[in-house]
Write an enzyme that holds these catalytic residues in place. Structure first.
Site, short mmCIF file in Angstrom:
data_model
loop_
_atom_site.label_atom_id
_atom_site.label_comp_id
_atom_site.label_asym_id
_atom_site.label_seq_id
_atom_site.Cartn_x
_atom_site.Cartn_y
_atom_site.Cartn_z
N GLU A 79 -3.00 15.26 -14.09
CA GLU A 79 -3.10 14.20 -13.08
C GLU A 79 -4.35 14.44 -12.25
OE1 GLU A 79 -0.67 11.89 -9.51
OE2 GLU A 79 0.21 13.66 -10.45
N GLU A 104 -6.36 18.17 -7.09
CA GLU A 104 -6.54 17.51 -5.79
C GLU A 104 -7.46 18.37 -4.94
OE1 GLU A 104 -6.98 15.20 -3.01
OE2 GLU A 104 -5.53 14.43 -4.47
N ASP A 131 -13.01 19.87 -7.50
CA ASP A 131 -13.54 18.60 -7.99
C ASP A 131 -12.99 18.34 -9.40
OD1 ASP A 131 -15.05 16.53 -9.04
OD2 ASP A 131 -16.99 17.41 -8.58
N ASP A 154 -9.49 5.97 -5.37
CA ASP A 154 -10.29 5.19 -4.42
C ASP A 154 -11.00 4.08 -5.17
OD1 ASP A 154 -12.12 4.24 -2.50
OD2 ASP A 154 -12.24 6.22 -1.55
N LYS A 158 -16.92 -1.82 -2.08
CA LYS A 158 -18.26 -2.38 -1.89
C LYS A 158 -19.10 -2.16 -3.15
CE LYS A 158 -18.28 -1.75 3.12
NZ LYS A 158 -18.95 -1.11 4.28
N ASP A 190 -3.98 -0.90 -6.99
CA ASP A 190 -3.45 -2.09 -6.31
C ASP A 190 -4.56 -3.11 -6.05
OD1 ASP A 190 -4.69 -0.42 -4.46
OD2 ASP A 190 -3.48 -1.13 -2.79
N LYS A 226 5.31 6.16 -1.31
CA LYS A 226 5.21 5.55 0.01
C LYS A 226 3.98 4.65 0.09
CE LYS A 226 6.26 8.10 3.48
NZ LYS A 226 6.22 9.14 4.55
N PHE A 227 2.86 5.11 -0.49
CA PHE A 227 1.64 4.31 -0.49
C PHE A 227 1.86 2.99 -1.23
CE2 PHE A 227 -2.14 2.79 -2.66
CZ PHE A 227 -3.07 2.72 -1.63
N GLU A 228 2.50 3.07 -2.39
CA GLU A 228 2.73 1.85 -3.17
C GLU A 228 3.68 0.91 -2.45
OE1 GLU A 228 3.90 0.42 -7.71
OE2 GLU A 228 3.93 2.55 -7.18
#
Length: 246
Positions: A79, A104, A131, A154, A158, A190, A226-228
């Site tokens: 992941e 991560e 990284d 992310d 832009k 998303d 939670k983010f989703e």
């Protein structure tokens, strides 16, 4: 993009032609992330200090021997960017027939995941705090992964920042090189525009085939984080892609 230590990646270009999109991510001249100064709680700090040696693998730029990393030998899922690790530990708990290697860069997420692994007695997860692209390029052996999870990276919305997006052809070709035959790449965002961007990049890699004609249905084993949940309440649905190594 050719590397000094390996044959050219699938879909790479001759030296005298334009580099693949995303090549700057692989040579380190562009980063797909920004190091945030998120607050490390005392509980997270202690989890890393006390239990880090059990779960965290120090990064070295040499191929990993998965047989030495986990207590039991199972296919390995990688992941990239697990955030706070909410989906990571739940998937590892609910799909115990795999081992999981999570990458991560941010310490609060590493500490939080270790806390959850301890609380739920989950032993089939290891962590590298580094990284992700350097890990993928130097430490993951070719054709060694049963799957790759990339959930809500992310989107760099832009246009001038699109060069920072993870899902670009050079990076995807490298990911495909690391998958075993029949292995899968599971991507979720998303942002519909980023979903289309990623789908086009994935389809450009000859080693991968879309399991579905377009976007994939939700895989029932992927938990809602939670983010989703917040994204759904804001009217932002998930756009999912599932590609298989030919």
């Amino acid at each position: 993009m050719a590397r000094d230590d390996a044959k050219p990646l699938e879909g790479s270009q001759p030296h005298n032609s334009a580099p693949l999109e995303g090549s700057q991510l692989l040579d380190g001249s562009v980063r797909s992330f920004v190091v945030r100064s998120g607050r490390l709680t005392e509980a997270q700090r202690r989890a890393i200090e006390v239990w880090g040696p059990t779960y965290i693998i120090p990064f070295t730029p040499v191929p990993l021997d998965f047989a030495k990393l986990f207590d039991e030998q199972r296919p390995v899922i990688l992941e990239i960017g697990f955030g706070m690790g909410q989906a990571t530990w739940q998937i590892a708990r609910d799909r115990p027939n795999y081992n999981y290697l999570g990458i991560e860069i941010h310490a609060p997420g590493v500490g939080r995941l270790i806390m959850d692994l301890r609380e739920h007695n989950i032993a089939n997860v290891r962590i590298i705090q580094h990284d992700a692209l350097e890990v993928l390029r130097t430490a993951i052996p070719p054709e060694s992964l049963a799957g790759l999870h990339i959930f809500y990276p992310d989107p760099w919305p832009k246009k001038r920042h699109h060069k920072r997006r993870l899902m670009q052809k050079a990076v995807i070709c490298l990911m495909a090189e690391k998958l075993a035959s029949g292995g899968y790449l599971y991507f979720v965002t998303d942002i519909e525009e980023y979903g289309e961007f990623a789908k086009n990049a994935l389809e450009s890699c000859k080693l991968l085939a879309n399991r579905y004609e377009g976007f994939a249905p939700r895989q029932d084993w992927r938990p809602v984080t939670k983010f989703e949940g917040h994204a759904n309440k804001s009217g932002r649905n998930a756009f999912e892609l599932m590609f298989i190594k030919r």
